[in-house]
Structures are given as C-alpha cells and as structure tokens.
Design a protein around this motif. Structure first.
Motif, PDB file in Angstrom:
ATOM      1  N   GLU A 201       0.491  -6.960 -12.155  1.00  0.00           N
ATOM      2  CA  GLU A 201      -0.371  -6.014 -11.434  1.00  0.00           C
ATOM      3  C   GLU A 201      -1.784  -6.013 -12.006  1.00  0.00           C
ATOM      4  O   GLU A 201      -2.774  -5.974 -11.260  1.00  0.00           O
ATOM      5  CB  GLU A 201       0.240  -4.617 -11.502  1.00  0.00           C
ATOM      6  N   LYS A 202      -1.915  -6.045 -13.355  1.00  0.00           N
ATOM      7  CA  LYS A 202      -3.240  -6.107 -13.975  1.00  0.00           C
ATOM      8  C   LYS A 202      -3.959  -7.402 -13.601  1.00  0.00           C
ATOM      9  O   LYS A 202      -5.176  -7.398 -13.352  1.00  0.00           O
ATOM     10  CB  LYS A 202      -3.101  -6.020 -15.486  1.00  0.00           C
ATOM     11  N   GLU A 205      -5.488  -7.162 -10.072  1.00  0.00           N
ATOM     12  CA  GLU A 205      -6.695  -6.358 -10.021  1.00  0.00           C
ATOM     13  C   GLU A 205      -7.895  -7.141 -10.569  1.00  0.00           C
ATOM     14  O   GLU A 205      -8.997  -7.124  -9.993  1.00  0.00           O
ATOM     15  CB  GLU A 205      -6.492  -5.073 -10.833  1.00  0.00           C
ATOM     16  N   ARG A 208      -9.035  -9.763  -8.119  1.00  0.00           N
ATOM     17  CA  ARG A 208      -9.740  -9.210  -6.958  1.00  0.00           C
ATOM     18  C   ARG A 208     -11.206  -8.940  -7.303  1.00  0.00           C
ATOM     19  O   ARG A 208     -12.108  -9.207  -6.503  1.00  0.00           O
ATOM     20  CB  ARG A 208      -9.048  -7.927  -6.486  1.00  0.00           C
TER      21      ARG A 208
END
Length: 715
Positions: A201-202, A205, A208
């Motif tokens: 998940e990190k 991010e 992105r």
C-alpha cells in the motif's frame, strides 16, 4: 558363449582379414594403430550392429578401397562374418552397413534378416544388450585402474555401480536434486518477494506521487520545445540560403584553382618546349656542317643512298671474282693431288709385282697374263722396273708442281684486297647515311617542337581568359566564410538545444509510462497478494516431497550397495583362492568397495604390486561373473584389451601366470596388447600388422591349433 571365427572385408584397417579363435589362452598382438582393437569392434558390430561402432558409420569403410556399383558390388562393400558357439549351437552372423543375416549351424536359410531383427535376435539369444555384453565379457585397461589405488574410493564405487547398471539410480537422484534446487530457488524468490500488505500500500502511494510529478514536468518540457522549434525554423531557413551560396562559391573557387594549376602546367611546358627547341637547333647545326656544308640535306641524303647502292654492287662483284679465282686455284691444286695419288698407287702395284717376280724362276707363270715365263722372264722384269722408274719420276714432277701451286696466286690476293677496300668504303658510306638520317630526324623534331610551341601558347591564352571570367564571378557572389561560420555556429547550437529538449520530452514520456506501469503492477500485486500466499504454501509442500524422494533414493542406493558387496566379495574370494593356490582365502569389501585381502583370518592392509594386480583382476572378473549371472548366461569367455599398459615386465609376467590359471575356469581367454614380450605366455598367437604400402592390416596365426582354422571358418 565362445568365439569361433571372424572374417572382415573393407572394415577400417582390414581390407581383407580372417581370424579364428580356438579354446584356451589366445593373444592378439600388434603395434598401436595396426587394427587389434578393430577386431573387437568388428565382433561387436557383427553381434549388435552400428551401436558397437566408434565414431561415424561412414568412416568404417577402408579409406583406400575403391567404390563400385552394379555387378560385383558385394565384393566392394564393408562386410563382417562372425561364428560363435552358444549353448552347444553354432551361430553365424553376416552383417554389412545396410543389411544383416543370422544362420544356425550350416543351414543355408537365414533365421533372421535385417539389421534391427538380427540385433534383437542376438540380444535374445545371449540374454544381454550391447552395453551388458561389453561390461560382462570385455575388460579394458581403465577397468583395472578404477579398482586399484590409482583412483579414489568414490570413483571405484561409481565404476562398480555403473558396471552393474545401477548408475541409473544416480541419474534419477541427480534429476530429483536438480528439480529440488529449482523448486527451492522459486520458493526462495517467492518468499523474498512476497512482502506485506502494508508495504504494498505504501509503494502504491509513492508511485502515484511520482507519476503526478512526471506529468507536470512533461507539460513544461512540451511548452519549451514548441518555442525552440519556432526559433530554430527561422535559423534553418537562413542557413539553407547560405548553404546554397556557399556551394556556388566553392564550385567557382574549385574552377579557379583548377585553371590556375592548368595555367602553371602550360607555362612550364612552354618553357620546356622553348629550351628543347634551342638545344635541337644547336645540335642540328653542329651535325650538318661537316656533312653537307652549304648543300641541301635531302640532296646529300639522296646522293649518299645512290653511292651506297653502287658501292654495294661493286663489292659484291669483287667478292664473286675473288671466290672464282680461289676456286680455280684450289681446283688445279686438287687435280695435281689426285693425279699424284693415282700414280703412287700404280707404282706401289708395280713394286708388289717386282717383289713377286723376284721370288720366281723361268719356269714360273707370269703374274700378269698367267703364261709360263720361259725365255721372257728377264724381259718382264726389266720392263716392270722401267715402268716403275717412269712413274716415280712423274710423281716427283707432280710434287714439285704442287709445291709451286701451294702458294696463293697474286691475282687471288689482289682481288681479296680490292674486295676488302670496297667493303670498308661501303661501311663509311653507311655510317654517313646513319648520321644524315639522324639529322633528318632532328629537322622533323624541330618542326614538331615549333608546332607544339604554337599549341601551348594558344592553350595559355584560352586558360588566362577563362580564369579572368571565373574570378569576376567569385567577386560577384559576395560570400564571406567568416559570416558563414558564425551563422552555422548559431544554427548548430539551436539544433543541439532542440535535440536536448526533444530527448527531455521523450525521457519524461518514458518516466510517465514507467510510473504508470509500476502503479498498475503494484495495484495488481496488491489484488493478488492472497493468491501468492496460497501458492507459496503449495511450493513449500512440493519442496518437502522432493526432500523425501531424495532420502528414499539414497536409502535404496545404500541397500543396493549392501546387496552387491556380499556376492562380489564371495566371487572375488573364490577367484583369489584359485589364483593364489589357497594362500589367500577371502576378500572383504568396505562400504565404498575398497577390497582387503584376508590371510589366516586377518586382514592384510599392505600387499605387494603383484598381489594388487591379482586382487584387481579378481575384482574385475567377479564383476563380469555377476553380470553373467544376472543375465542367466554361462561365463566361458573373457576378453582383456590392453590391460598390461601400466605394468612393468615383472608384473606383466605375474598377470600372464594368473591368466594361465584362469584357463581352468574359462574355456576361452583373449588378450589384446601391443607388447611383444607376452608371446611366449599365450597358447595361441594372432599377429596383426599394418602394411603402409597397401594401406591395410595383415593377420597371421601362430601356435597350437592352426590346423582347426579351416574348420573354424567353414562352420
């Protein structure tokens, strides 16, 4: 199984060769390369076909043999015929590179035909494949070395396992371990790359944010690129005009340079022509003055040619007169010599008649008319003497005349002198003619030089006018190289900036695509995280299965080794007891098949070189015995190929003595070696030699049993 006979036709070194194999100890001896081992190869080829051949099938045929087709082709093809005895029956195999046939006994009808069918039938009869046959009945030098201390325990164990055919277990285990390594590598990769959900998940991010920054930089780069493209377009248009002007300038400059070079060349040529013209005029003046004075050259030249013709005719006439006078003089002298010779021969004949009359009386016959001399005897003698006197006087006169005529007549000498003087005068005239002709050539050269001078002067005038016009055109162009260089520098700098801006745009587009792909991959990895966790557990189970399979195969190999060792030790003990006449009674084998001799119930760790040879030979024969037992065949044949190579003379004698004892167990033992010193140790000797002249091997038999050769070949 026992061998009986072998015949070879165009098989490697053997253009034509036949071998018979009697029972007992048979030695095949010959130098290296003579074709000894080829005999074993031919036996294997006859039994099992091309799988027994070394190298390529097309290399088997004798290199020096001619190739023939049509009638008589059978006599020009590679063929092998082998007779063997097995279980009391005689089998005969005929095999070529393309066909084969199997016969039983002396039957004319084949029981099997074709390479594949005959090989299968032979394997069925002997109960072995080709590999098993070679391992059972044939022993090479390396077969003893692997059992000796020259090799390590691991290699000895592998050799025995391979001979027994259990090396396939090792191949299976290698495959299992290779698959296990691959599986563990995949498992380790999965474990190291799995990570955690929070990490994924990190990463999504961060990727992105990187993607958004790359898009912003790309928009700035596109704007800057559009401005640079507008500026560069203006510079490029000005540069195009300058390039066209510069091309015209260079073209005109090249014309000027070319004309200047041509003008220099023509001027240099004109100076050379003028110099040559002056020298030629001086040379002509010096040459003509003593020859013609104030007269015309053509007139003097014509007059000299006429004088030469007249003088040549006069010289020829004097030569003919001198030759004719000399012929007359020599003819008269030759006539006198001929007349004198004839008179001398007549005088000699009269002398012989006088000699004969001097030995006669009045009652004898006349030597001329054969009538009785009688009262005319004295008259004949006086007459012959008078005639001879006249002839001798005439001969003296002729000799005096010869001496008078031997001196050359004055008229001949005078004619010869006149001819010589005339020839000298003719030579002087010819020399004068050559000098006049050279002067004529000089006159022509002067004319040619004057013509060339006029032509070169015309060329110089034309080139000068053209050069002036080209110089005017260059000045009208008003081109400046310095201005061009400055404009081109600005153009090239703008072009490099434009290329950098385009590369920057492309690089940023690549970054955008990369970050987009990374973001998509991370999202996909996040969605598949649970599936990968399940797959990882599956891989762990498969790795444990491979570990268990490897352990099972290892345990089975240990079981196989433990099953082989007792029987191998038992057979080796039997052979050792037999070969040492009971001195050593047993052989013990360790787990790695290291053999130890037992003497009086105790292990003997240190043995002599000869005892080691006995032990290694017993081990190898025991292996062959076990292989024969596995195949359900009797062990009556033993073939040893170059087993003496590493042995000294004494140890070779020990091994020969052992083989002599083995004759009690084996009906037929065949030894192949290049060492001549074993001849006396074998019962039957087959000598193989190579004839360099014919390019083929020759086989000869010696020893006991030669009388069975014909029977062996005709079985």
């Amino acid at each position: 199984m026992k061998l009986r006979s072998l015949s070879m036709q165009l098989f490697r070194q053997h253009a034509q060769g036949a071998v018979y194999f009697p029972d007992g100890l048979v030695g095949i001896i010959g130098s290296n390369g003579s074709g000894k081992t080829t005999i074993l190869e031919a036996i294997g080829f006859a039994l099992f076909g091309s799988k027994a051949l070394r190298g390529r099938v097309e290399d088997v045929r004798t290199r020096t043999a001619p190739i023939k087709s049509g009638r008589g082709k059978r006599e020009h093809e590679t063929r092998v015929e082998l007779s063997v005895e097995h279980d009391g029956a005689i089998f005969r195999i005929e095999r070529s590179l393309t066909d084969a046939a199997l016969y039983i006994g002396g039957e004319p009808q084949a029981v099997a035909s074709g390479n594949r069918e005959v090989s299968a039938r032979i394997s069925s009869i002997v109960g072995m494949s080709h590999e098993e046959f070679v391992a059972t009945y044939c022993t090479e030098q390396k077969g003893l070395e692997f059992l000796s201390e020259k090799k390590g325990a691991t290699e000895r164990e592998k050799f025995i396992i391979r001979m027994m055919g259990y090396d396939r277990l090792e191949e299976v285990q290698d495959l299992l371990r290779s698959d296990r390594r691959d599986k563990r590598a995949v498992l380790q990769g999965f474990e190291s790359s799995l990570g955690t959900r929070e990490e994924l998940e990190k990463r999504v991010e961060a990727e992105r944010e990187q993607y958004d920054r790359a898009r912003a930089k790309h928009a700035e780069a596109v704007h800057a690129l559009q401005k640079l493209e507008g500026d560069f377009q203006q510079l490029h248009e000005r540069m195009r005009i300058l390039e066209d002007l510069r091309a015209r300038f260079i073209k005109e400059r090249d014309v000027v340079q070319s004309l200047q070079v041509r003008l220099d060349e023509r001027s240099k040529r004109l100076r050379g022509v003028v110099d040559s013209l002056g020298l030629s005029e001086q040379e002509l003046t010096r040459a003509l003055k003593p020859l013609i004075g104030a007269r015309d050259l053509a007139e003097v030249l014509s007059e000299t040619k006429r004088e030469i013709l007249i003088q040549r005719d006069r010289v020829e006439e004097l030569r003919a007169q001198a030759q004719q006078a000399e012929i007359v003089w020599k003819g008269e002298l030759s006539g006198l010599q001929a007349e004198r010779g004839a008179l001398e021969r007549q005088a000699e004949q009269l002398s012989k008649k006088l000699e004969k009359i001097g030995s006669l009386d009045a009652s004898a016959e006349c030597p001329t008319c054969s009538q009785p001399l009688g009262e005319s005897f004295e008259e004949v003698s006086v007459h012959l003497t008078s005639e001879r006197q006249k002839l001798m006087e005439r001969v003296s006169q002729i000799r005096q005349a010869e001496r008078d005529r031997a001196k050359e007549p004055e008229v001949v000498g005078a004619l010869v002198r006149k001819h010589r003087e005339g020839a000298q005068s003719l030579e002087r005239l010819q020399i004068k003619l050559q000098e006049l002709l050279k002067c004529q050539q000089l006159q022509q050269k002067l004319l040619d030089l004057k013509g060339e001078e006029k032509t070169v002067q015309g060329d110089i005038q034309s080139v000068t006018e053209t050069l002036e016009r080209a110089t005017v055109r260059i000045s009208e162009l008003k081109f400046s190289e310095e201005g061009y260089v400055g404009e081109k520098g600005a153009h090239d700098a703008a072009q490099r900036l434009l290329e950098v801006a385009r590369l920057q745009r492309v690089r940023l587009e690549g970054e955008i695509q990369t970050y987009e792909a990374l973001l998509a991959r991370s999202n996909e990895e996040l969605s598949k995280f649970d599936d990968r966790v399940a797959e990882l557990e599956k891989l762990r189970k498969e790795a444990r299965v491979f570990d268990e399979c490897d352990r099972i195969v290892t345990d089975f190999r240990k079981f196989v080794n433990s099953a082989i060792r007792p029987r191998l030790a038992e057979l080796a003990s039997e052979y050792l007891t037999d070969l040492t006449d009971g001195r050593y009674s047993a052989v013990e084998l360790e787990e790695d098949f290291t053999p130890t001799v037992v003497e009086d119930g105790e292990a003997k760790r240190v043995i002599s070189g000869g005892e080691e040879d006995i032990l290694n030979l017993c081990m190898r024969i025991s292996l062959s015995h076990m292989l024969a037992e596995r195949a359900g065949q009797s062990f009556s044949l033993l073939m040893l190929d170059e087993v003496f190579g590493s042995l000294d003379e004494g140890r070779r004698g020990n091994v020969l003595a052992l083989l002599e004892k083995l004759r009690r167990r084996f009906e037929q033992i065949i030894i192949i070696t290049h060492l001549d010193d074993i001849k006396d140790g074998v019962q039957h000797l087959i000598q193989v030699s190579y004839d360099e002249g014919s390019g083929s091997a020759e086989i000869s038999h010696a020893g006991d049993g030669e009388e069975d050769f014909g029977l062996a070949l005709n079985v």
